[in-house]
Enzyme design. Sequence first.
Site, PDB file in Angstrom:
ATOM      1  N   CYS A   2       9.436 -44.507  47.468  1.00  0.00           N
ATOM      2  CA  CYS A   2      10.602 -44.183  48.137  1.00  0.00           C
ATOM      3  C   CYS A   2      10.529 -42.886  48.592  1.00  0.00           C
ATOM      4  O   CYS A   2       9.484 -42.351  48.545  1.00  0.00           O
ATOM      5  CB  CYS A   2      11.786 -44.307  47.252  1.00  0.00           C
ATOM      6  N   ARG A  52      15.092 -45.854  50.005  1.00  0.00           N
ATOM      7  CA  ARG A  52      14.635 -47.047  49.133  1.00  0.00           C
ATOM      8  C   ARG A  52      13.697 -47.939  50.238  1.00  0.00           C
ATOM      9  O   ARG A  52      14.313 -48.380  51.008  1.00  0.00           O
ATOM     10  CB  ARG A  52      15.539 -47.520  48.465  1.00  0.00           C
ATOM     11  N   LEU A  53      12.500 -48.111  49.439  1.00  0.00           N
ATOM     12  CA  LEU A  53      11.501 -49.149  49.843  1.00  0.00           C
ATOM     13  C   LEU A  53      11.543 -50.076  48.895  1.00  0.00           C
ATOM     14  O   LEU A  53      10.877 -49.738  47.678  1.00  0.00           O
ATOM     15  CB  LEU A  53      10.151 -48.656  50.312  1.00  0.00           C
ATOM     16  N   ILE A  55      10.519 -52.656  46.372  1.00  0.00           N
ATOM     17  CA  ILE A  55       9.249 -53.230  46.005  1.00  0.00           C
ATOM     18  C   ILE A  55       9.584 -54.038  44.838  1.00  0.00           C
ATOM     19  O   ILE A  55       8.977 -55.203  44.687  1.00  0.00           O
ATOM     20  CB  ILE A  55       8.261 -52.176  45.726  1.00  0.00           C
ATOM     21  N   ASN A  76      10.577 -41.930  42.926  1.00  0.00           N
ATOM     22  CA  ASN A  76       9.568 -42.042  43.945  1.00  0.00           C
ATOM     23  C   ASN A  76       8.409 -42.779  43.139  1.00  0.00           C
ATOM     24  O   ASN A  76       7.771 -41.986  42.505  1.00  0.00           O
ATOM     25  CB  ASN A  76       9.470 -41.275  44.953  1.00  0.00           C
ATOM     26  N   GLU A  78       6.152 -46.093  41.240  1.00  0.00           N
ATOM     27  CA  GLU A  78       6.074 -47.389  40.566  1.00  0.00           C
ATOM     28  C   GLU A  78       5.588 -47.080  39.047  1.00  0.00           C
ATOM     29  O   GLU A  78       4.689 -46.417  38.873  1.00  0.00           O
ATOM     30  CB  GLU A  78       5.200 -48.446  40.961  1.00  0.00           C
ATOM     31  N   ASP A 101      12.281 -50.574  37.414  1.00  0.00           N
ATOM     32  CA  ASP A 101      11.444 -49.683  36.621  1.00  0.00           C
ATOM     33  C   ASP A 101      12.205 -48.570  36.384  1.00  0.00           C
ATOM     34  O   ASP A 101      12.025 -47.752  35.696  1.00  0.00           O
ATOM     35  CB  ASP A 101       9.899 -49.711  37.073  1.00  0.00           C
ATOM     36  N   ILE A 294     -10.452 -50.882  59.617  1.00  0.00           N
ATOM     37  CA  ILE A 294     -10.683 -50.467  60.824  1.00  0.00           C
ATOM     38  C   ILE A 294     -12.129 -50.368  61.213  1.00  0.00           C
ATOM     39  O   ILE A 294     -13.000 -49.988  60.606  1.00  0.00           O
ATOM     40  CB  ILE A 294     -10.152 -49.130  60.981  1.00  0.00           C
ATOM     41  N   SER A 367      -5.426 -48.966  48.030  1.00  0.00           N
ATOM     42  CA  SER A 367      -6.408 -48.296  48.572  1.00  0.00           C
ATOM     43  C   SER A 367      -7.372 -47.874  47.234  1.00  0.00           C
ATOM     44  O   SER A 367      -7.119 -47.486  46.214  1.00  0.00           O
ATOM     45  CB  SER A 367      -6.063 -46.774  49.142  1.00  0.00           C
TER      46      SER A 367
END
Length: 634
Positions: A2, A52-53, A55, A76, A78, A101, A294, A367
Amino acid sequence: MCGIAGFIDKSKVSGQQELAKMTAVLAHRGPDGKGLVVLDDLPASVGLGHRRLSIIDLHETGSQPMFFGDWSIVFNGEIYNYGEIKSSLEKIGRVFKSHSDTEVILQSFDEWGLKAVDLFIGMFAFVIVNHKRQKAWFFRDRPGVKPFYYYSEGKLMLFASELKAFHEHPGFKKEIDQRAVAQFMQFGYIKAPMTIFKNAFKLKPGHYIEFNISTFQFKEHPYWRAVDYYNQPKMTISDADAISETEKLMQSAVEYRMVADVPVGVFLSGGYDSSTVAALLQHNRTEKLKTFSIGFNEAGFDEAPFAKKVAAYLGTDHTEYYCTSDDARNLIPEIPEHWDEPFADPSSIPTMLVSKLAREKVTVALSADAGDELFGGYSKYTYILNGAKRNSVIPKQLRHAAADFLGRIDPGKIPYFNKTYNFQTRYYKGIELLKAEGVMDGLSSVAKFFSDTEIDSLVNGSGHSIEFFGNMPFIDEQYEDDLSNLLYSDYQTYMVDDILTKVDRATMSVSLEGREPLLDHRLLEWSARLPSDLKIRNGEKKYILKEICHKYLPKEMMARPKMGFGIPIVNWFDSEISGYVRQFLNETYVRKQGIFNVVAVNKIVSRYLKNKRENVFKLWNLIMFQVWYERWMK
């Protein structure tokens, strides 16, 4: 994942309007919802803003700001092990209203106080307020995956996930810190706790700030330090046991980062780090893992064929995209928008592109950063170690005399070599390495785009960049070895303020949550105590990681030179660089701006125009600063 923003205002002038503006510019970090509250029961006005995103817990019960008892929070990130912590709290009688969470953090603090953070496995930046105690705490995760900025001036404290939020508050004064300019030009990024602005700071990884709202006093404290794990005796352990235990930790780390109520994928380059992460996840899974890469048409930069082979062998659902020069050119104007302080790592461009590619199919992408910093993967490590070994057998006086002699020679007049790529920069770095007293001097020399002397002449009034490693605790002499010093230093500097900043801004630019399994703090705590010959053995870098990888992927498939994630700047941006030079580096602009010495800038531009393979990264750093300046200071 977030975005958060807010303020603590002793004068109580700041309110809902200022908070709304600060939070709105972070909409890309959280397009699924917003929440704003100004707390009015405290000695100062406290604004908590959230984007908010969604998840975990996609329902409204997971919305923020969130409240419980005397506590309020904006968060922000997890907490991957929140389910286990929640179960522990339920066993002692606590009842939860949501599956988020965030509520677990609130109830953990209510139960255990600040020690609750020691239980968290995750990435996080949050502000938590206790109304009864009239205090606020700002926390940033241990390795620094999630960003946290704050600004303190007089009776005003601002905080946010990105600096751009501060520009929306009338109390923010955007005064450039010339020391930060010098550091950016020298290294390509600005190291915590500094930012490009005076009175604005990055909260250091593994630290928290305790803010007394009544007295308006605050202090920063560490709660976790990587150096504490290097400051322990190296383990006596067999290869087999070390490999087995490291693999178990990595398996745990990657599985934790699959916790989500939305689709998850993996960035796959085909190198050892990302291939190992993908292999650990796909192993024993029937559902195909989504992987993304990529590619480039230019030889020497294209890793896509390797990624495709790995994906085919593992059986993942693979997507690739070939990046063109037009793609890259179109993204240059976006760099200062998303990296809202100067940032010069050109791999930000392909990272934005692979993030955009992944966002079409997933909301979360893993990643594989930090493999090099944990296990010794960079070529510079062997280069520096070999240089230090050579220097140890050559008397200091002789080395310095040789360096002084070589320093009087113009590298531009050395036949043949003066036509090779970036020879002047490499020549002067070689001289610096010859004078280096130990590996830390060597690391600093290798990392610099400009020497100290060049910086002094280029940046007006900088007094030279502050000592790069100056505010870092060092490994105790009884436990240090040369490789440990290099790994620890990069983990605390380059990884945090270059690599992690790059990934955070690139993924968030398209509302994609980036997760970092190799930055699970348990891996650092373990690897710091491993003998260094398990990391680089007989010149073989990342020995232990490669041994794990070869359990899942054939050695012959993986055996290739390390490429990194770079882009062909000279080939792609020749015409663009010339245009930016005319627009931002002409004498009138530079003189009016007053930040750089006109003569020094003209020399850099002139050398580039005479030989386009020379000084390209010095010029790139200048251009990246100027496009940032044009966006944020005009």
